[in-house]
Design a protein around this motif. Structure first.
Motif, PDB file in Angstrom:
ATOM      1  N   GLY A   1      65.071  47.862  48.434  1.00  0.00           N
ATOM      2  CA  GLY A   1      65.580  47.396  49.708  1.00  0.00           C
ATOM      3  C   GLY A   1      66.013  45.942  49.646  1.00  0.00           C
ATOM      4  O   GLY A   1      65.659  45.192  48.748  1.00  0.00           O
ATOM      5  N   LYS A   2      66.781  45.559  50.647  1.00  0.00           N
ATOM      6  CA  LYS A   2      67.339  44.198  50.677  1.00  0.00           C
ATOM      7  C   LYS A   2      66.254  43.127  50.708  1.00  0.00           C
ATOM      8  O   LYS A   2      66.367  42.110  50.007  1.00  0.00           O
ATOM      9  CB  LYS A   2      68.241  44.020  51.912  1.00  0.00           C
ATOM     10  N   ASN A   3      65.254  43.366  51.508  1.00  0.00           N
ATOM     11  CA  ASN A   3      64.222  42.341  51.651  1.00  0.00           C
ATOM     12  C   ASN A   3      63.325  42.233  50.412  1.00  0.00           C
ATOM     13  O   ASN A   3      62.586  41.265  50.251  1.00  0.00           O
ATOM     14  CB  ASN A   3      63.371  42.601  52.906  1.00  0.00           C
TER      15      ASN A   3
ATOM     16  N   THR B   1      64.709  42.530  47.308  1.00  0.00           N
ATOM     17  CA  THR B   1      65.567  42.158  46.180  1.00  0.00           C
ATOM     18  C   THR B   1      65.159  40.849  45.513  1.00  0.00           C
ATOM     19  O   THR B   1      65.032  40.765  44.315  1.00  0.00           O
ATOM     20  CB  THR B   1      67.027  42.034  46.659  1.00  0.00           C
TER      21      THR B   1
ATOM     22  N   ASN C   1      58.505  50.354  49.743  1.00  0.00           N
ATOM     23  CA  ASN C   1      58.775  51.768  49.388  1.00  0.00           C
ATOM     24  C   ASN C   1      58.130  52.114  48.046  1.00  0.00           C
ATOM     25  O   ASN C   1      57.683  53.225  47.819  1.00  0.00           O
ATOM     26  CB  ASN C   1      60.276  52.060  49.385  1.00  0.00           C
TER      27      ASN C   1
ATOM     28  N   GLU D   1      70.595  50.646  45.888  1.00  0.00           N
ATOM     29  CA  GLU D   1      70.731  50.951  47.313  1.00  0.00           C
ATOM     30  C   GLU D   1      69.502  51.747  47.712  1.00  0.00           C
ATOM     31  O   GLU D   1      69.165  52.763  47.070  1.00  0.00           O
ATOM     32  CB  GLU D   1      71.995  51.772  47.564  1.00  0.00           C
ATOM     33  N   GLU D   2      68.844  51.279  48.716  1.00  0.00           N
ATOM     34  CA  GLU D   2      67.585  51.928  49.101  1.00  0.00           C
ATOM     35  C   GLU D   2      67.842  53.378  49.464  1.00  0.00           C
ATOM     36  O   GLU D   2      68.775  53.686  50.239  1.00  0.00           O
ATOM     37  CB  GLU D   2      66.938  51.187  50.288  1.00  0.00           C
TER      38      GLU D   2
ATOM     39  N   THR E   1      68.638  53.128  41.746  1.00  0.00           N
ATOM     40  CA  THR E   1      68.694  51.756  41.211  1.00  0.00           C
ATOM     41  C   THR E   1      69.253  51.790  39.791  1.00  0.00           C
ATOM     42  O   THR E   1      68.963  52.717  39.028  1.00  0.00           O
ATOM     43  CB  THR E   1      67.288  51.137  41.182  1.00  0.00           C
TER      44      THR E   1
END
Lengths: 809, 128
Positions: free
Chosen positions: A733-735, A737, A749, A781-782, A786
């Protein structure tokens, strides 16, 4: 300063001198030649003359002798002498006698009777005298006609007596006719002879008595020294009365008379009286016992030659005189042009460049005149040219002078300015001195060692700490090249000079820092070795390149670090031991044969506990690995490796983990085959393993995992291989990264799907990848998947002599 | 039990300082009918060298005092014991340590934390 002798004088003198010289030589030659010739000639003349004269004299005397003899044979005389001597007869005899003396040859002519008494005579004083003592009488009485030189008793005069016996008809000698020749024989007979003029003539008898001499001092002397017998004889003979008959000392002549052979005897004679050289001729007067002696002085003999000589000398002198005048006058004519040239030269050197000379003599001087004119032309031109140049230069010079004047003025201003500057400089110096002291203080107070190197790596400045760290004195450091006093080691290997960071600071112009992890050591020339950390920076001051190096002895830190590292090692191992017992007891518990069998629930709990302990082992292993990488103690041993094969073996080590989740792995390479690169298989293996492990756990079941290995090109030939593992899984996820590579970080996750994850795997991957100079990143991308990427340079990994490998078995 | 008096059974010497591990070894190997002898220090291990050799040695490396490597060297120098299989069982897992162990004559090297006790037992039996 030489005396200036004019050319003309020189020529004249030379000419005259030549005449003198050659004339003298000629004269000398002529003279000697003539002399000897003349001498011989004269001698011959004398000989001839003497012979002639002698024969003349001889003839005359012979004649006198014959007349007397003839008279003696006169019949009248015989009759006279046979009869008595009577005066009438006597008169007739006297007439006869005077008849015979017509030429006055005799003086007198007389007759002696057999007793030697004069019976008849032309000189009447003789009559009656007794002349019987005379040898002319005695000899005649013996029948010999005689000729004898005597000095007359009666007359006292010298004369030549001829006697002849008168023989009677019966043959007996009845008387003697005597005739005395007393005329000056010499004058009479030898007149006109040139011999008389310069020499002397003598007539001598066999005794050498001079009967006649042209010179009075020789008369009635003897030529040489008479012996006593001869003297007696002569005296007894009363030939010469009482004359002393002194010797003239002409011994040689005397000898010649004595040894006369009949031919004229001519010889050189040194006159003992006059001490002159004479030529003497001695010749016998024929038919007499007289000798003719001629003495001629050599000098007068060759007098004519002398005259010639004088004549020649005078001629030479005259010609010298004449020539000198002649030459003197004439030379002037010839040399006139020279003086004209001289004058012209003077004019020209005085500055009259237009002066020309005219010489029409048609000889060398004429040529010289021409050349002179040519020269004068050239001189005029060059002088004119010179004048022009001088004028130009002068004006240039004046211009320069003006500018020099200006510059002088400027200089004076500058001088003043300089003086001001000097003042400022002095005060500046003082300031600098202060600042230098200040700096020294700072340097001394620094906690680290400091060098300043010049561009030849010589230490130009150091501080006290540097001296202390190196354990060297300032004078052992300053001025020395750094490589002379310090050897750089990285780990155990010596770093060659070219590879040294200090060099790179200059060549690359950047700051280089080294700390504990770089594992540098310095060994001083004294042998002291210590771990070193430094910062080296270029420092350009006023165009001069220097380098500042600040350094520290890292011994303490290293020990600390080593302690810490070994602490980590030991700790991790210490942690593992209890874990091992936990695991083993749980294992034995679960097995049931060592203790009582477990219930299902008990087994479940035990299993969970076992898993937890396994997780802990994993964490500890990872921690250990991370500690190794971060401590810089990691050993890297690259070997030529095919990444595809390595990947395959890593996959194999997973056993059936991928099959269990029904995951398919595809490995693709570009190009195929991949170039072999230098890789430490443990290190690379760990990275691949960690990423694959993630793929395995976070990708969905029944998904495909694509491993892609691509050789690629970077900028400026920095080629690399990009390794990617793409999964289809939970993604990042973005947070999460930005934190995914943090130690122990677990994305939300990820926590949920793989609770047992440690959160250390990616941290290790990052350390390792960056350790070999690669880059690691991901795209994700979550919920989709990956892809993790990392790069490795085509040159592979750098070997590193670390203490430990990455592998934790 | 006296090593000299033990007969028939296989003898195993366990050199280990951790009491828990020792206990685990004891239970496991006595179960397999081994005579288990224990040395908790390197020095104790060396004392065993005077006696009859065992059939297998399990050697830990991290021992107080005399290290496991020293013990290994001593065993290999000992005329009687030199051929005894020695299995290093350690938690020092670096390749250097494994290599050193092998160089000094270890028969095998197992990292305790990574292995199950059954695996250890199987390996031991293999070298008997």
């Amino acid at each position: 300063m030489h005396k200036q002798i004019s050319l003309r004088n020189k020529i004249t003198a030379f000419t005259v001198g030549s005449i003198l010289l050659f004339g003298s030589v000629a004269i000398a030659i002529v003279f000697f030649y003539a002399r000897s010739n003349y001498y011989a000639l004269r001698q011959a003349d004398i000989r001839t003359e003497v012979l002639e004269q002698a024969s003349d004299i001889g003839a005359s005397l012979e004649q006198a002798k014959r007349i007397v003899k003839h008279i003696a044979s006169e019949k009248e005389l015989i009759r006279y002498l046979e009869g008595d001597a009577e005066s009438s007869d006597r008169a007739r005899i006297v007439d006869m006698l005077s008849h015979y003396n017509g030429e006055r040859l005799y003086d007198p002519l007389y007759v002696l009777d057999r007793s030697g008494i004069a019976t008849a005579s032309l000189d009447s004083t003789f009559v009656g005298n007794d002349y019987s003592f005379r040898s002319y009488f005695t000899n005649a009485m013996r029948g010999e006609s005689t000729a004898e030189f005597l000095i007359g008793v009666t007359s006292g005069k010298a004369g030549y007596y001829f006697s002849s016996p008168v023989i009677s008809s019966d043959g007996g000698i009845i008387g003697v006719v005597v005739g005395k020749v007393s005329r000056d024989i010499g004058n009479e007979l030898i007149s006109g002879s040139f011999l008389i003029e310069n020499g002397s003539i003598m007539i001598t008898d066999t005794d050498g008595i001079v009967l006649y001499a042209s010179r009075a001092d020789q008369l009635y002397h003897s030529i040489g020294v008479l012996s006593d017998e001869d003297r007696d004889r002569i005296t007894g003979n009363r030939q010469f009365a009482n004359l002393p008959l002194t010797s003239l000392g002409y011994n040689r002549i005397f000898q010649a008379i004595r040894t006369h052979t009949g031919t004229p005897d001519l010889f050189d004679f040194s006159n003992p009286v006059t001490h002159e050289n004479e030529v003497v001729a001695v010749v016998a007067i024929p038919q007499t016992d007289l000798f003719l002696v001629v003495q001629e002085s050599v000098v007068s003999l060759i007098a004519p030659v002398r005259i010639i000589l004088f004549g020649l000398i005078i001629a030479v002198l005259l010609s010298m005189l004449a020539t000198s005048i002649f030459v003197y006058v004439l030379v002037r004519q010839f040399l006139a042009p020279l003086s004209r040239l001289k004058f012209a030269a003077e004019r020209i050197s005085a500055g009259a460049f237009d002066y020309r000379v005219e010489i029409k003599t048609g000889d060398e001087l004429g040529k010289m005149g021409e050349q002179f004119n040519v020269m004068a032309d050239r001189l005029k031109n060059s002088y004119a040219g010179l004048e022009r140049t001088v004028a130009e230069k002068t004006s240039e010079l004046s211009a320069k002078l003006v500018s020099i004047e200006q510059k002088n003025a400027e200089l004076r201003d500058t001088q003043r300015a300089v003086l001001n500057i000097l003042e400022d400089a002095r005060s500046l110096e003082a300031q600098i001195a202060d600042e230098r002291n200040h700096l020294r203080g700072i340097l001394a107070a620094m906690g680290e060692g400091l060098f300043v190197l010049d561009d030849r790596y010589r230490i130009v400045l150091s501080n006290p700490i540097a001296e202390r760290i190196l354990d060297m004195q300032a004078d052992e450091i300053i001025g020395k090249s750094m490589s002379d006093i310090i050897t750089l080691y990285k780990g155990k290997e010596e770093v060659p000079v070219e590879g040294r960071p200090m060099v790179k600071v200059f060549t690359e112009g950047k700051i280089i820092a080294a700390d504990l992890r770089d594992d540098f050591y310095w060994q001083t020339s004294k042998g002291r070795k210590f771990p070193v950390g430094f910062i080296a920076a270029p420092l350009t001051v006023g165009g001069i390149r220097n380098e500042v190096v600040v350094f520290r002895n890292l011994e303490k830190e290293k020990n600390l670090d080593e302690a810490r590292t070994s602490f980590i090692s030991i700790t991790s191992h210490q942690l593992r031991t209890p874990l091992t017992s936990i695991k083993w007891f749980l294992e034995m518990l679960m097995e049931g044969s060592y203790a009582d069998p477990l219930t299902v629930k008990q087994r479940e709990f035990a299993d969970l506990a076992y898993q937890a302990s396994e997780k802990m082992v994993g964490i500890i292993n990872l921690l250990l690995q991370i500690a190794r990488v971060e401590s810089g103690r990691l050993k890297v041993l690259p070997v030529p490796t095919d990444l595809k094969q390595l990947t395959a073996s890593i996959i194999a080590s997973f056993g059936n983990a991928f099959q269990m989740r029904k995951q398919v792995i595809i490995v693709q390479t570009v190009p195929d085959p991949l170039p072999v690169i230098q890789i430490d298989v443990d290190v690379m293996g760990q990275v691949i393993q960690n990423l694959l492990s993630n793929a395995n756990r976070y990708a969905n079941e029944n998904s495909t995992i694509i491993i892609s290995i691509e050789a690629g090109q970077g900028e400026q030939g920095s080629d690399f291989i990009t390794y990617s593992i793409a999964d289809q899984g939970i993604g990042i996820g973005k947070n999460a990264t930005s934190r995914i590579f943090e130690k122990f970080y677990r994305a939300e996750n990820a926590l949920r799907s793989v609770p047992e994850g440690s959160g250390l795997g990616l941290s290790l991957v990052k350390s390792l990848v960056e350790g070999w100079g690669g880059r690691v990143w991901f795209e994700s991308e979550e919920g989709k998947g990956t892809t993790f990427f990392f790069t490795i340079p085509i040159g592979g990994m750098q070997a590193r002599a670390g203490e430990v490998g990455i592998a934790v078995t | 039990m006296n090593i000299d008096t033990a007969i028939g059974k296989k003898k195993i010497l366990i050199v280990e300082d951790d009491s828990f591990i020792v206990k685990a070894y004891q239970i496991r190997f006595e179960n397999d009918n081994f005579d288990v002898f224990i040395a908790t220090t390197g020095t104790d291990a060396l004392h065993y060298l005077d006696k009859e050799p065992v059939d297998v040695v399990l050697l830990d490396l991290m021992l107080p005092g005399v290290s496991g490597f020293d013990v290994l060297m001593a065993i290999r120098k000992n005329n009687i014991w030199k051929n005894v299989p020695v299995i290093i069982l350690s938690n020092l897992g670096q390749t250097e340590d494994i290599q050193r162990g092998k160089d000094l004559g270890a028969t095998d090297y197992i990292v305790k934390a990574n292995a199950r006790i059954n695996e250890v037992a199987d390996k031991v039996k293999r070298y008997l």
